[in-house]
Design an enzyme around this catalytic site. Sequence first.
Site, short mmCIF file in Angstrom:
data_model
loop_
_atom_site.label_atom_id
_atom_site.label_comp_id
_atom_site.label_asym_id
_atom_site.label_seq_id
_atom_site.Cartn_x
_atom_site.Cartn_y
_atom_site.Cartn_z
N ARG A 1 6.04 88.79 71.08
CA ARG A 1 7.10 87.78 71.28
C ARG A 1 6.46 86.60 72.00
O ARG A 1 6.53 86.47 73.25
CB ARG A 1 8.25 88.34 72.09
CG ARG A 1 9.35 87.31 72.38
CD ARG A 1 10.06 86.85 71.15
NE ARG A 1 10.67 87.97 70.44
CZ ARG A 1 10.94 87.95 69.14
NH1 ARG A 1 10.65 86.88 68.42
NH2 ARG A 1 11.49 89.00 68.56
N GLN B 1 10.22 91.45 57.98
CA GLN B 1 10.36 90.03 58.33
C GLN B 1 9.01 89.45 58.72
O GLN B 1 8.26 90.05 59.50
CB GLN B 1 11.35 89.95 59.51
CG GLN B 1 11.22 88.73 60.38
CD GLN B 1 12.48 87.87 60.39
OE1 GLN B 1 13.15 87.74 59.36
NE2 GLN B 1 12.76 87.30 61.52
N ARG C 1 0.93 89.65 61.20
CA ARG C 1 1.15 89.62 62.66
C ARG C 1 1.25 91.03 63.26
O ARG C 1 1.32 91.16 64.48
CB ARG C 1 2.40 88.82 63.00
CG ARG C 1 3.68 89.44 62.50
CD ARG C 1 4.90 88.71 63.04
NE ARG C 1 6.15 89.36 62.60
CZ ARG C 1 7.33 89.09 63.12
NH1 ARG C 1 7.45 88.17 64.08
NH2 ARG C 1 8.42 89.71 62.70
N HIS D 1 3.43 80.56 63.85
CA HIS D 1 4.70 80.64 64.56
C HIS D 1 4.52 80.26 66.05
O HIS D 1 4.73 81.08 66.93
CB HIS D 1 5.26 82.07 64.44
CG HIS D 1 6.74 82.18 64.61
ND1 HIS D 1 7.38 81.90 65.79
CD2 HIS D 1 7.72 82.55 63.74
CE1 HIS D 1 8.66 82.11 65.65
NE2 HIS D 1 8.91 82.49 64.43
N ASP E 1 17.60 76.54 64.27
CA ASP E 1 16.71 77.32 63.41
C ASP E 1 16.65 76.59 62.08
O ASP E 1 17.33 76.92 61.12
CB ASP E 1 17.26 78.75 63.24
CG ASP E 1 16.21 79.68 62.65
OD1 ASP E 1 16.51 80.90 62.53
OD2 ASP E 1 15.11 79.20 62.29
N GLU F 1 6.71 75.23 64.04
CA GLU F 1 5.92 76.16 63.24
C GLU F 1 5.52 75.54 61.89
O GLU F 1 6.31 75.56 60.94
CB GLU F 1 6.73 77.42 62.99
CG GLU F 1 7.44 77.99 64.20
CD GLU F 1 8.61 78.91 63.85
OE1 GLU F 1 8.63 79.43 62.72
OE2 GLU F 1 9.49 79.08 64.69
O1 TA6 Z 1 10.76 80.97 62.73
C1 TA6 Z 1 12.10 81.13 63.13
C2 TA6 Z 1 12.54 82.55 62.81
O2 TA6 Z 1 12.47 82.79 61.42
C3 TA6 Z 1 13.93 82.76 63.37
O3 TA6 Z 1 14.89 82.92 62.33
C4 TA6 Z 1 13.79 84.02 64.22
O4 TA6 Z 1 14.04 85.18 63.44
C5 TA6 Z 1 12.32 83.90 64.65
O5 TA6 Z 1 11.67 83.49 63.46
C6 TA6 Z 1 11.73 85.14 65.27
O6 TA6 Z 1 11.57 86.14 64.32
P1 TA6 Z 1 11.02 87.57 64.82
O7 TA6 Z 1 10.89 88.40 63.57
O8 TA6 Z 1 9.70 87.33 65.49
O9 TA6 Z 1 12.03 88.08 65.81
#
Ligand code: TA6
Length: 295
Positions: free
Chosen positions: A61, A84, A89, A163, A212, A269
């Site tokens: 994080r 996601q 990563r 990111h 966002d 990002e």
């Molecule tokens: O880059 C923005 C985003 O896509 C947000 O929608 C939020 O989900 C953030 O990334 C963090 O994502 P993560 O999977 O690291 O919690």
Amino acid sequence: MPVAQQSGKVLISHPKGASAEILLYGATVISWKSGSIPSPELVERLFVSSKATLDGSKPVRGGIPVVFPCFGAPTHPEHSLLGQHGFARSELWTFHSIVMDNESGVSVKLTLEPKASITEKFKRPFHLSYIVTLAEHQLSTDLHVKNTGLSTSPPLEFQALFHNYIRVPSDDVLVTPLQGITYYDKTETSEELRSLPKVETRASVDVREFTDFVYENAPGTYEVASPVSRIEVRATNLKDVVVWNPRAEAGSKIADMEAGGWERYICVEPGYVRGFVAVEAGQTWIGQQVLTAKL
Ligand code: TA6
């Protein structure tokens, strides 16, 4: 010692004091300390939540997570088994070599190749190289994506993004220039509204409210300015840029977000996240960002 390895990290330092730390897990830059010309004092430029997990059990994080081969939830058929933001990563990378070590700066190369933890979810052949370069007031990250498939294999299609969690007071930070740029608002509550293009009307973008936004075909060079710091983000081959800050309501629901963490960063990002990069077999795509500390 300009480059050292210890406890799963690569530590790089510049002769004039700047430093960076890269976790081999995720090739995640977790620290970048730099001064600037007007203010030589070394300060931490990245935000990493104090509740971040750094033991390789989940993505970090904060810092600079590498997003590949998909941004957000996967939408490409070849990415359907991925989580996601893809796998880059959350895989252990390999320290490959010192690419440069002289008075102008230090560059190190990390690599990631298919292994069981990846191939069980992602079937395409690839080779990733990640080159992190530290200069006196700059940090750059280059992602090289090679399609290592046979000449007869189809193009490798992917998304990629850096990111960046940039450490700033989020109530006092402005991002320019995004005025007139089309964006997609992921804070909307319906998929229909999230898919609706909007146009940025503000000369400077703040994140005083939950933000966002995925800006498409953005300028490529951005200034992230606050009273205490100014970072220029210059991107190459990364046509889009995401600006994110969850603020209290969404931020307090993020398990590894320290209390009030959303007050201390903005995510700016650069990426290629609207559509897919397509790399022919045997070819390599390079996406780069250069972060410059200007204050
Ligand atoms: O880059 C923005 C985003 O896509 C947000 O929608 C939020 O989900 C953030 O990334 C963090 O994502 P993560 O999977 O690291 O919690």
